[in-house]
Structure formats: C-alpha cells, structure tokens
Design a protein around this motif. Structure first.
Motif, PDB file in Angstrom:
ATOM      1  N   LEU A  88      12.653  32.717  10.982  1.00 54.81           N
ATOM      2  CA  LEU A  88      13.119  33.877  11.733  1.00 54.81           C
ATOM      3  C   LEU A  88      12.735  35.186  11.048  1.00 54.81           C
ATOM      4  O   LEU A  88      12.458  36.183  11.714  1.00 54.81           O
ATOM      5  N   VAL A  89      12.728  35.191   9.715  1.00 53.09           N
ATOM      6  CA  VAL A  89      12.323  36.374   8.945  1.00 53.09           C
ATOM      7  C   VAL A  89      11.345  35.893   7.881  1.00 53.09           C
ATOM      8  O   VAL A  89      11.679  35.036   7.065  1.00 53.09           O
ATOM      9  N   SER A  90      10.140  36.448   7.902  1.00 53.24           N
ATOM     10  CA  SER A  90       9.092  35.944   7.011  1.00 53.24           C
ATOM     11  C   SER A  90       9.190  36.509   5.604  1.00 53.24           C
ATOM     12  O   SER A  90       8.646  35.925   4.666  1.00 53.24           O
ATOM     13  N   SER A  91       9.861  37.659   5.437  1.00 46.96           N
ATOM     14  CA  SER A  91       9.944  38.248   4.093  1.00 46.96           C
ATOM     15  C   SER A  91      11.235  39.039   3.943  1.00 46.96           C
ATOM     16  O   SER A  91      11.472  40.008   4.667  1.00 46.96           O
ATOM     17  N   ILE A  92      12.087  38.590   3.043  1.00 47.99           N
ATOM     18  CA  ILE A  92      13.315  39.298   2.668  1.00 47.99           C
ATOM     19  C   ILE A  92      13.190  39.648   1.187  1.00 47.99           C
ATOM     20  O   ILE A  92      12.922  38.771   0.365  1.00 47.99           O
ATOM     21  N   ASN A  93      13.374  40.908   0.861  1.00 49.74           N
ATOM     22  CA  ASN A  93      13.108  41.392  -0.492  1.00 49.74           C
ATOM     23  C   ASN A  93      14.392  41.410  -1.323  1.00 49.74           C
ATOM     24  O   ASN A  93      15.362  42.098  -0.985  1.00 49.74           O
ATOM     25  N   PHE A  94      14.388  40.651  -2.418  1.00 53.35           N
ATOM     26  CA  PHE A  94      15.499  40.643  -3.362  1.00 53.35           C
ATOM     27  C   PHE A  94      15.057  41.407  -4.609  1.00 53.35           C
ATOM     28  O   PHE A  94      14.339  40.876  -5.462  1.00 53.35           O
ATOM     29  N   THR A  95      15.438  42.666  -4.688  1.00 54.58           N
ATOM     30  CA  THR A  95      15.011  43.529  -5.791  1.00 54.58           C
ATOM     31  C   THR A  95      15.769  43.201  -7.067  1.00 54.58           C
ATOM     32  O   THR A  95      16.800  42.508  -7.043  1.00 54.58           O
ATOM     33  N   GLY A  96      15.257  43.688  -8.185  1.00 53.38           N
ATOM     34  CA  GLY A  96      15.940  43.505  -9.448  1.00 53.38           C
ATOM     35  C   GLY A  96      17.296  44.175  -9.445  1.00 53.38           C
ATOM     36  O   GLY A  96      17.469  45.276  -8.907  1.00 53.38           O
ATOM     37  N   THR A  97      18.296  43.518 -10.036  1.00 45.17           N
ATOM     38  CA  THR A  97      19.647  44.087 -10.093  1.00 45.17           C
ATOM     39  C   THR A  97      19.989  44.630 -11.472  1.00 45.17           C
ATOM     40  O   THR A  97      21.111  45.079 -11.690  1.00 45.17           O
ATOM     41  N   ALA A 155      24.278  41.977  -6.396  1.00 45.95           N
ATOM     42  CA  ALA A 155      24.079  42.875  -5.266  1.00 45.95           C
ATOM     43  C   ALA A 155      23.949  42.052  -3.992  1.00 45.95           C
ATOM     44  O   ALA A 155      23.874  40.821  -4.032  1.00 45.95           O
ATOM     45  N   THR A 156      23.920  42.731  -2.848  1.00 45.73           N
ATOM     46  CA  THR A 156      23.859  42.040  -1.556  1.00 45.73           C
ATOM     47  C   THR A 156      22.613  42.460  -0.787  1.00 45.73           C
ATOM     48  O   THR A 156      22.286  43.644  -0.725  1.00 45.73           O
ATOM     49  N   VAL A 157      21.922  41.472  -0.225  1.00 39.72           N
ATOM     50  CA  VAL A 157      20.778  41.691   0.648  1.00 39.72           C
ATOM     51  C   VAL A 157      21.100  41.045   1.994  1.00 39.72           C
ATOM     52  O   VAL A 157      21.627  39.922   2.028  1.00 39.72           O
ATOM     53  N   SER A 158      20.810  41.725   3.099  1.00 41.21           N
ATOM     54  CA  SER A 158      21.189  41.198   4.405  1.00 41.21           C
ATOM     55  C   SER A 158      20.029  41.242   5.388  1.00 41.21           C
ATOM     56  O   SER A 158      19.037  41.954   5.184  1.00 41.21           O
ATOM     57  N   ALA A 159      20.183  40.468   6.463  1.00 37.59           N
ATOM     58  CA  ALA A 159      19.203  40.440   7.550  1.00 37.59           C
ATOM     59  C   ALA A 159      19.946  40.211   8.848  1.00 37.59           C
ATOM     60  O   ALA A 159      20.854  39.367   8.918  1.00 37.59           O
ATOM     61  N   ASN A 160      19.575  40.954   9.893  1.00 37.30           N
ATOM     62  CA  ASN A 160      20.138  40.767  11.227  1.00 37.30           C
ATOM     63  C   ASN A 160      19.203  39.878  12.042  1.00 37.30           C
ATOM     64  O   ASN A 160      18.013  40.181  12.163  1.00 37.30           O
ATOM     65  N   HIS A 188      23.420  38.190  -4.673  1.00 40.09           N
ATOM     66  CA  HIS A 188      22.418  37.646  -5.591  1.00 40.09           C
ATOM     67  C   HIS A 188      22.359  38.454  -6.875  1.00 40.09           C
ATOM     68  O   HIS A 188      22.860  39.595  -6.957  1.00 40.09           O
ATOM     69  N   ALA A 189      21.708  37.873  -7.864  1.00 41.76           N
ATOM     70  CA  ALA A 189      21.421  38.558  -9.132  1.00 41.76           C
ATOM     71  C   ALA A 189      19.976  38.288  -9.505  1.00 41.76           C
ATOM     72  O   ALA A 189      19.527  37.140  -9.485  1.00 41.76           O
ATOM     73  N   ASN A 190      19.244  39.345  -9.839  1.00 42.05           N
ATOM     74  CA  ASN A 190      17.844  39.247 -10.260  1.00 42.05           C
ATOM     75  C   ASN A 190      17.693  40.054 -11.533  1.00 42.05           C
ATOM     76  O   ASN A 190      17.603  41.279 -11.504  1.00 42.05           O
ATOM     77  N   GLY A 191      17.688  39.366 -12.664  1.00 45.28           N
ATOM     78  CA  GLY A 191      17.651  40.044 -13.954  1.00 45.28           C
ATOM     79  C   GLY A 191      16.271  40.468 -14.399  1.00 45.28           C
ATOM     80  O   GLY A 191      16.102  40.926 -15.530  1.00 45.28           O
ATOM     81  N   THR A 192      15.264  40.339 -13.514  1.00 44.09           N
ATOM     82  CA  THR A 192      13.913  40.756 -13.857  1.00 44.09           C
ATOM     83  C   THR A 192      13.612  42.103 -13.198  1.00 44.09           C
ATOM     84  O   THR A 192      14.390  42.615 -12.390  1.00 44.09           O
ATOM     85  N   THR A 193      12.470  42.658 -13.537  1.00 42.48           N
ATOM     86  CA  THR A 193      12.035  43.918 -12.909  1.00 42.48           C
ATOM     87  C   THR A 193      11.098  43.654 -11.737  1.00 42.48           C
ATOM     88  O   THR A 193      10.591  44.599 -11.122  1.00 42.48           O
ATOM     89  N   THR A 194      10.863  42.362 -11.431  1.00 39.25           N
ATOM     90  CA  THR A 194       9.963  41.993 -10.349  1.00 39.25           C
ATOM     91  C   THR A 194      10.770  41.563  -9.134  1.00 39.25           C
ATOM     92  O   THR A 194      11.695  40.748  -9.245  1.00 39.25           O
ATOM     93  N   ASN A 195      10.410  42.119  -7.985  1.00 40.06           N
ATOM     94  CA  ASN A 195      11.093  41.724  -6.765  1.00 40.06           C
ATOM     95  C   ASN A 195      10.796  40.259  -6.442  1.00 40.06           C
ATOM     96  O   ASN A 195       9.689  39.778  -6.666  1.00 40.06           O
TER      97      ASN A 195
END
Length: 544
Positions: free
Chosen positions: A474-483, A490-495, A455-462
C-alpha cells in the motif's frame, strides 16, 4: 513402517498400534530369503497400491515390498536418490515408477511398471544424481521425465523439449493443470518466468535444495510451500494468489497423495504425487471414498463456557476486555473457539488456552458468547455473559504492542536492552532487505485508517520500509529518520485505505540496514480491533 538399509542389507518392518499395544505385523529382510533385494533401496520411498488390490505397497527404490511383507519385484538397478510414483503414462493401465540410479553398470534412469517392475524404457548406463517426473507441457500426453535423459522426455520416451533448469522439486502453483518447478527457494514455470521467490528463506539437503514441505494443506488443490527461515527461527508458509478454473476436491483426499505427505520425513524428501494422472487433458479424477471420523450418532458436540469476564462485570471506557473460554471435546479435539459480541464476531483462537483481547470498547451494554467447533464439524455456543462499559464514549484506536496484543512475528529478535519501550520488549529486525514485522487487525468497515509506529533509530542514516497489507504493497516507502539514540523513541505514521475484515499488516525493510527498532503499532480509524496471533509466528501467507 520402519525402514533401514540402502547400499547393502535392506530391512523393512510393519507395526500396528492397537489398544496401547505395539505389535509387529511382518518384517522383510534381504538376509532372510531376499538376497537380491540388498542394495536396492533409495534415500526415499513411496507408498501406493501398485497392484490395485486395495492394500498399499512400499516402493523402496529399485524394489517393491508387498502389503504382506513379501518381495513383490526387484529391478536390480540399484540405489538412487530420487523416485516418482504415479500414473505417469495414463495411456497404460496402472501406475509407473520413474527412478534414477547410481553406479555405471545399470541404467541411469528408468521407467518401470509399478505392479511388476517390468522395464518400460530406460537410459544409458550412468551414475545419475537427480531426476524428476511431472507434466510440464501440454504438448505431450502424460507426465514428462528427465534426469539422465537427453533433454526432456515424454512418458513414451519421445523428445519433449529442453530439460528444465532444475531437477529437484515440484509444486502445483498456478491455475492450470500443469506442474511448476521448485528449486531452492523459488518456483518457476517451465519455459517461463519465476512465480515466487521466497526471500529470507533457506532450502534443505544441500544441492538437492528441497523445501521443508510442499503439500495441499490449506485446500483448493494447489500446494503450499513451506521453507525454514534463513535464521532457523521459524517456518514460513507460502500460498499461491493465482485463481483457477479447475474445481476438484483437495489433493489430501487422494489416499496416495496423503501418504506422500506422510513419507516426506524419510531421508531426502521428494515431491508428492497423486494416485491418478494429474495434468493437461486429464479426465475427471476418481471420486474419493471419504469417511468422516466420528461422524454420525457418536459425534458428541464440544463443551464451552466463558470463564472470564464474570457475568455482570463493569468497565470504564475506553476499555480493553480479555475474554477467556474453556472448551473440550470428548470424542476428538477442539478445532477453534470463536468469540462474539451479540451477532458480531470479534475474533477466534485455535490454540488453547482460548482467549481474545477486545480493545477500544465504547460505553454500552454487551452480550458475549463463545462458540467452540470440533474436528468433526460440530459446534456449541456458550451461555451468554453480560458486561457493561461506562465512561466517556470509548476509543477508535488500538495499540498493538509486541508480545502483548496481536504481535505476530518478527524477522529478527525481541529485545529489551534499550530503555524507553513499552510492553515487554521491542522488535529488532535482521539487517537485511525484506526483514519485517507482522501484526494482525480486524476492521469493521472499509475506510481511511492511520497506522503509526513508535520506533527508535540510533543511527544517522534514515531507514525506509514498505507497508504490505494482505500481500499488497500500500505504501512503497515510509521514512524512519534517526531519533538520536536507541533509547529515544519517535512516531512515524501513514494514512491508508483498508478493506473490512481481518488483515495481515507487515512493515518490511527496503534497505540492507533493516528496520528501526519497533515498539508498537497504533491503528486509528473506525473501530479497528487487534487480533491476537501471539505464538503463530509462522503465519506468513501474505508473503507471496
């Protein structure tokens, strides 16, 4: 059937299409001997065998046209915007018509005998804009009626409780025999809670708040609801997840219900109805007279062959093999083509050209076949194609990129204006809670899998999202931080633990900013496979 005229002249015409010829069967014209029928048409109609002679009539509001084009009856109550035809009162013989009417010199609403137009009961003279009939409560026999009434009325005009909050549309949704209320983009239980709220969707016809369609299109007799997405880029299909003990044939097997779906395109669409009473205390429904078109000796099986890969093709692991098949049916249409590796089903495709991408193939020898099924139920298996895969053992991960192998839909757009993405573009979701991206995978066994999003997040807000698999979060909150920028990925993952089978994967925004820009989904585990659903963006059955 072609129909014109509501307020003044009324004309209906019946046509046959036979042997490439269009032939007029009859024309009904209020200017030609039926002057009293002028101004009696609705902004909708119903088709039903009201006189039980084996032929269908057209109930055109406050009047009814016989199957031969002659006027059958005319109540004279005038134009209206809503009408319902069914066995509303199962204690009477035949069908009934519940209609509402505009103007102040005629009843605001009335229940009529569908065969004769004779009045059963009516309300006071009034201009009524909405009215519905359905079995909402098991406390009274038959279907209830409301619209221009004093509260909810039974089919015999007894007080049956408070009027529902809406007077627009209906759906058989939960597991009992009662019907539910549909208004706007929500389905509610009479006197109960909201059963479905379709976020991201919009209704039609202004305050009439109709869906695009409610119909039993997938089977089991409960109805699916179809709305347009709020951005008008797709249609969404919702189905119930409630189990039921009621077992019967599909509603589409009932001739009147099936015709109810056909006439939905006439002006303001209305809820479809069966030709028998469906509700609390109903007897066994009549057995439908079913004839399978093309069945018997004339049912020729389809033909199918694998056009690629070539027999004897060789690949180096980890490999991705695209299997293409050519299928046709001389006496119908091909319903779908399924692809197999030996006895193991790899996937299927119902949209020609028929193809499937088999990713993460380990080293070894394989036998590939395709099975074509036609709309008559016949099936044919193609000759086998043998391929070999050599190399270092294969791969246990797949990468599902948008617009390439398995991207299903995005609540937004596919863009290519920010560098660094792979494939042909990235998913740019709408800036809204509930906006999401969908994929489809197949897992050979249950177990732990890793899902990773580039993903790409060009802001400063998660930007946060939830992971939904098969309709379950299955997962209620996955955080995609600013890149740092929209071109930095960048890559965000969940098991997660996934069941075996074909699974719908949805990443859905939980903030008003929407998702990060999503390049692709990578799935790692016990040999997952991508399921190609490109071009099937309306598949949103997990969103219930």
């Amino acid at each position: 059937m072609m129909c014109r005229g509501y307020y003044t002249r009324t004309v209906l015409a019946a046509w046959n299409w036979r042997n490439s010829q269009l032939t007029n069967i009859w024309t009904f014209d209020s200017n030609a001997g039926y002057a009293a029928y002028a101004g009696q048409g609705n902004h909708n109609l119903s088709v039903a065998d009201v006189d039980q002679d084996g032929k269908d009539e057209i109930v055109y509001g406050a009047c009814c046209i016989n199957d031969n084009g002659a006027g059958l009856w005319n109540s004279g109550y005038g134009h209206g915007d809503a009408m319902h035809v069914s066995d509303i009162n199962p204690g009477r013989s035949g069908l009934e018509v519940w209609g509402i009417h505009e103007g102040t010199s005629t009843p605001g609403s009335a229940l009529l005998d569908a065969a004769t137009g004779a009045l059963i009961w009516k309300t006071a003279n009034a201009d009524v804009g909405r009215g519905v009939s359905a079995d909402l409560t098991g406390s009274y026999a038959g279907m209830e009626c409301w619209g221009g009434t004093s509260g909810l009325r039974s089919c015999t005009n007894a007080s049956a409780g408070s009027a529902p909050a809406s007077s627009n549309h209906l759906a058989w949704w939960d597991g009992d025999d009662l019907r539910e209320l549909l208004d706007g983009t929500s389905i509610t239980k009479y006197g109960g809670s909201t059963l479905l709220s379709a976020s991201g969707c919009a209704s039609n016809n202004g305050t009439k708040s109709n869906p695009a369609l409610t119909a039993d299109i997938l089977g089991d007799w409960r109805e699916e609801a179809i709305w347009r997405a709020s951005d008008n880029l797709s249609l969404r299909i919702y189905e119930t997840t409630t189990t039921t003990s009621r077992r019967m044939y599909t509603l589409m097997h009932d001739p009147q219900y099936r015709l109810s779906i056909a006439w939905q395109n006439v002006a303001y669409n209305q809820p479809p109805h069966t030709g028998f009473f469906f509700g609390s205390g109903m007897p066994a429904p009549p057995t439908p007279n079913i004839t399978l078109v093309g069945s018997g000796s004339s049912n020729s099986p389809p033909s199918v062959s694998i056009t690629s890969p070539a027999n004897g093709a060789s690949y180096t692991a980890p490999a991705a093999v695209t299997i293409n098949a050519n299928a046709s049916d001389s006496d119908g249409s091909v319903a779908r083509v399924e692809f197999y590796q030996g006895a193991t089903k790899l996937g299927e495709d119902a949209i020609p050209p028929y193809s499937y991408s088999w990713s993460g193939v380990a080293a070894g020898s394989y036998s590939l076949t395709a099975v074509a099924m036609d709309d008559d139920g016949a099936a044919t298996t193609s000759p086998a194609v043998g391929i070999t895969v050599t190399g270092g053992g294969g791969s246990t991960s797949i990468t599902i990129q948008e617009n390439t192998t398995g991207f299903c839909s995005v609540d937004g757009t596919i863009d290519s204006n920010n560098a660094g993405y792979t494939g042909t573009g990235f998913a740019n979701s709408n800036n809204a809670i509930g906006a999401g991206v969908d994929w489809r995978i197949s897992t050979p066994s249950s177990g732990t899998y890793t899902l990773a999003w580039r993903h790409a997040n060009g802001t400063t807000t998660n930007r946060t999202a939830k992971l939904i698999v098969g309709g379950t979060t299955l997962v209620s909150s996955i955080n995609f931080t600013g890149t740092g920028s929209w071109t930095t990925w960048a890559t965000v993952s969940a098991n997660v633990t996934l069941a075996a089978g074909t699974l719908d994967i949805r990443l859905e925004s939980t903030t008003s900013s929407g998702l990060s820009n999503i390049d692709y989904l990578m799935v790692t585990g016990n040999g997952p496979q991508a399921v190609n659903c490109t071009g099937k963006a309306s598949q949103r059955l997990d969103q219930t």
